[in-house]
Design a protein around this motif. Structure first.
Motif, PDB file in Angstrom:
ATOM      1  N   ALA A 327     -41.180  -1.140  64.066  1.00 42.71           N
ATOM      2  CA  ALA A 327     -41.218  -2.537  63.627  1.00 42.71           C
ATOM      3  C   ALA A 327     -40.725  -2.664  62.195  1.00 42.71           C
ATOM      4  N   SER A 328     -41.164  -1.780  61.321  1.00 37.69           N
ATOM      5  CA  SER A 328     -40.707  -1.815  59.932  1.00 37.69           C
ATOM      6  C   SER A 328     -39.197  -1.620  59.852  1.00 37.69           C
ATOM      7  N   MET A 329     -38.678  -0.663  60.623  1.00 40.34           N
ATOM      8  CA  MET A 329     -37.237  -0.426  60.617  1.00 40.34           C
ATOM      9  C   MET A 329     -36.464  -1.643  61.106  1.00 40.34           C
ATOM     10  N   LEU A 342     -33.220  -9.147  65.579  1.00 39.23           N
ATOM     11  CA  LEU A 342     -34.114  -7.988  65.561  1.00 39.23           C
ATOM     12  C   LEU A 342     -35.470  -8.324  64.950  1.00 39.23           C
ATOM     13  N   THR A 343     -35.514  -9.372  64.138  1.00 39.28           N
ATOM     14  CA  THR A 343     -36.810  -9.792  63.580  1.00 39.28           C
ATOM     15  C   THR A 343     -37.777 -10.168  64.689  1.00 39.28           C
ATOM     16  N   VAL A 347     -41.402  -8.550  65.442  1.00 41.44           N
ATOM     17  CA  VAL A 347     -42.611  -9.378  65.482  1.00 41.44           C
ATOM     18  C   VAL A 347     -43.407  -9.099  66.755  1.00 41.44           C
ATOM     19  N   THR A 348     -42.729  -8.990  67.887  1.00 36.64           N
ATOM     20  CA  THR A 348     -43.422  -8.690  69.141  1.00 36.64           C
ATOM     21  C   THR A 348     -44.183  -7.373  69.050  1.00 36.64           C
ATOM     22  N   ALA A 390     -47.521  -4.166  58.649  1.00 36.14           N
ATOM     23  CA  ALA A 390     -48.067  -5.500  58.397  1.00 36.14           C
ATOM     24  C   ALA A 390     -47.518  -6.073  57.094  1.00 36.14           C
ATOM     25  N   LEU A 391     -47.348  -5.229  56.077  1.00 39.82           N
ATOM     26  CA  LEU A 391     -46.779  -5.684  54.813  1.00 39.82           C
ATOM     27  C   LEU A 391     -45.309  -6.040  54.970  1.00 39.82           C
ATOM     28  N   ASP A 392     -44.590  -5.285  55.798  1.00 40.55           N
ATOM     29  CA  ASP A 392     -43.195  -5.641  56.072  1.00 40.55           C
ATOM     30  C   ASP A 392     -43.118  -6.971  56.803  1.00 40.55           C
ATOM     31  N   GLY A 393     -44.047  -7.202  57.736  1.00 38.74           N
ATOM     32  CA  GLY A 393     -44.090  -8.489  58.408  1.00 38.74           C
ATOM     33  C   GLY A 393     -44.413  -9.620  57.450  1.00 38.74           C
ATOM     34  N   HIS A 394     -45.320  -9.354  56.514  1.00 37.80           N
ATOM     35  CA  HIS A 394     -45.658 -10.355  55.490  1.00 37.80           C
ATOM     36  C   HIS A 394     -44.425 -10.764  54.699  1.00 37.80           C
TER      37      HIS A 394
END
Length: 591
Positions: A327-329, A342-343, A347-348, A390-394
């Motif tokens: 997810a981070s990648m 790809l975002t 997210v999924t 989670a921080l990358d998603g933030h």
């Protein structure tokens, strides 16, 4: 259990209290088989050695056979692997190590079984003492990971020299045969070149990446990269493909492609992402599977013939830590490859993990095995990588930034409550659950997972302005100021983490439309900044008419936006000053 455990006559038991209780009640040694679904020789040993009727009979009558999948139980593997897969470890009924081997054919294996059985019968007290000595040694080694010495810039230079000392100037890459992709070392070269612009870092990096993408490690037909090659010149590949390797190499190729202005690296990164999504992502797009198995006959065929043959099987299960890494990648790839869709994929994946994490249990393996949670609890590796994801998603999804920040804070609370060694510093790899068997009684602190946790704590401190997270990162990094030597060149990621900790945060938010020339130029300018502690955030805008711009913040001070990529470095001047590196040019030494 895994592989063909049900196709032969060996009565395998899973690792756990019941197996050890049986061994103690029957007074039999344990045969611990550590296997992997991707491991060719594991399948060979299952189909040959363990299917032999004499072997099965001897095992069932004289031992308690226990099977562990290395990907399902990395904690067990870390304590009992004897140098590869398949691992066969012989243990006392209380988990003390007696002897071990890797692959053995049936006749040699029968001889070893007989030897261990007789030794246990005749020299039981001696074998117990040996096992207890090893437990004491592991406990003493774990206690060496303790905060004390301050992490400083000299550590970064020492580890960089250590990595450069293993560089292969003839073939690229690091070390000799067998040759692994060595993503941590590549990441350190990228980091050091970006910060210092010293050309020998670029030479080592490009020669290594050119060898990776041009050699037999790269599956140019099916996509992705194999696990390693048997030869130093990147020939004779071992054909399993690991999700972690491919995720890491996609990241390295993306960053190197932008920083070194190598479009070919970006193409290879995109192809690797395509392989990961097409082959290793599960059907509903939420969990990353661990590997694709080796099948030498399949890979020996030319492309037209290969297309008609079923591809090697993929691991039927997925893993939380790998899903978080993927997810981070993908959050980064959405911008760096100009593929904003790809975002949504990232997210999924992140949301699937967040649902599980919110319950307080983050199972390492998905789908979970059995209905009950594992008796040995959760693993550090999953919570540390989920914190980073989670921080990358933030940063990547403004509409969900609060939710992902809360998920990151919850992950940090789990890390504090269940894994942190508050006295000595660092995080244990397993929870402090009761009645842990064998060497799991010794909670250890692996460097890679601790680096991930420390980086997550640093970033969470930046997001929340809470000093306790930064203090925890410092305490963790300090614990390895001496202990990093035990890891040799594999301490490369630790060097990056120390360099980031020692320098102020330079935060650059690139705002624009992913994949457009102006956004790509601004992103390249941001990634080329020489700050050791560079945090790049990417914000997509709906209005495509406005040119891309960058917002720069140095610690808590933010400046007016920059719309000219060539002016970005001036905007951060003074915020990320780097002293001249004392590192000697290794190319001079190599001639």
């Amino acid at each position: 259990m895994s592989l063909s455990a049900t196709t032969n006559a060996v009565t395998w038991q899973p690792w756990g209290a019941n197996a050890f209780a049986n061994a103690q009640q029957l007074d039999r040694p344990i045969l611990l088989s550590i296997n992997a679904v991707w491991c060719y020789w594991c399948h060979e040993m299952d189909d040959g050695t363990y299917s032999d009727p004499d072997v099965a009979r001897f095992l069932n009558e004289r031992f308690i056979p226990v099977r562990v999948d290395t990907d399902h139980r990395p904690d067990v593997n870390a304590r009992y692997n004897v140098g590869g897969w398949p691992t066969t470890s012989f243990l006392t009924p209380h988990g003390g190590y007696i002897a071990g081997a890797t692959y053995l054919p049936a006749d040699q294996f029968l001889a070893m079984l007989d030897e261990v059985s007789r030794a246990y019968s005749e020299r039981k007290p001696e074998l117990y003492e040996q096992g207890n000595d090893i437990r004491r040694q592991r406990r003493e080694h774990a206690a060496r990971v303790a905060a004390g010495q301050e992490p400083d810039a000299a550590l970064v230079d020492v580890i960089t020299r250590r990595v450069a000392g293993t560089y292969d100037p003839c073939n690229g890459g690091f070390g000799t045969a067998p040759k692994f992709p060595a993503a941590p070392m590549l990441r350190l070269l990228l980091h050091r070149y970006r910060v210092t612009r010293e050309p020998f870092f670029r030479v080592m990096l490009e020669k290594s990446l050119d060898a990776l993408v041009g050699g037999a490690l790269h599956d140019r037909i099916g996509g992705g990269f194999f696990r390693f090659t048997m030869s130093a010149d990147w020939t004779q590949p071992q054909h399993e493909k690991m999700a972690e390797d491919n995720i890491s190499l996609a990241n390295v190729l993306m960053d190197a492609g932008i920083l070194l202005q190598r479009p070919d690296y970006l193409r290879h990164a995109g192809a690797t992402v395509d392989y990961i999504l097409a082959t290793l992502l599960d059907a509903d797009g939420s969990i990353m599977r661990g590997s694709q198995g080796a099948h030498s006959k399949y890979f020996a065929e030319p492309a037209p013939v290969r297309a008609a043959i079923p591809a090697p099987p993929v691991d039927p299960r997925g893993y939380a830590s790998l899903t978080a890494q993927a997810a981070s990648m993908l959050f980064a790839a959405a911008w760096k490859l100009g593929r904003p869709g790809l975002t949504d994929v990232a997210v999924t994946m992140l949301n699937a993990l967040a649902v599980s994490a919110a319950s307080g249990q983050l199972s390492h393996v998905y789908p979970t095995i059995g209905d009950a949670p594992p008796e040995d609890g959760d693993l550090l590796v999953d919570w540390a990588w989920f914190l980073l994801a989670a921080l990358d998603g933030h940063d990547a999804v403004p509409s969900a930034s609060d939710r992902y920040r809360q998920a990151a804070e919850h992950a940090a609370s789990i890390l504090y409550d269940r894994f942190l060694d508050g006295q000595r510093g660092g995080f244990f790899d397993i929870e402090d659950t009761p009645d842990r068997a064998g060497y799991l009684q010794v909670r250890e602190k692996p460097l890679a997972e601790n680096v991930a946790a420390a980086l997550g704590m640093m970033r969470l401190s930046h997001v929340t302005f809470e000093e306790r997270y930064l203090h925890t990162a410092h305490h963790t990094l300090s614990a390895y100021a001496e202990a990093n030597r035990d890891y040799g060149e594999l301490a490369a990621d630790y060097a990056i983490a120390v360099d980031r900790y020692l320098n102020p945060v330079v935060e650059v938010t690139v705002e624009g439309r992913p994949g457009t020339p102006d956004a790509d130029a601004m992103l390249a300018a941001a990634m080329g900044l020489d700050s050791p502690n560079l945090l790049i955030k990417l914000a997509a805008v709906e209005n495509g008419a406005a040119p891309a711009q960058a917002h720069v913040c140095l610690d808590t001070v933010c400046y007016p936006p920059v719309s000219d990529p060539s002016a970005l470095a001036d905007a951060v001047a003074g915020g990320g000053m780097v002293t001249e590196s004392p590192f000697q040019n290794v190319l001079d030494l190599l001639g």
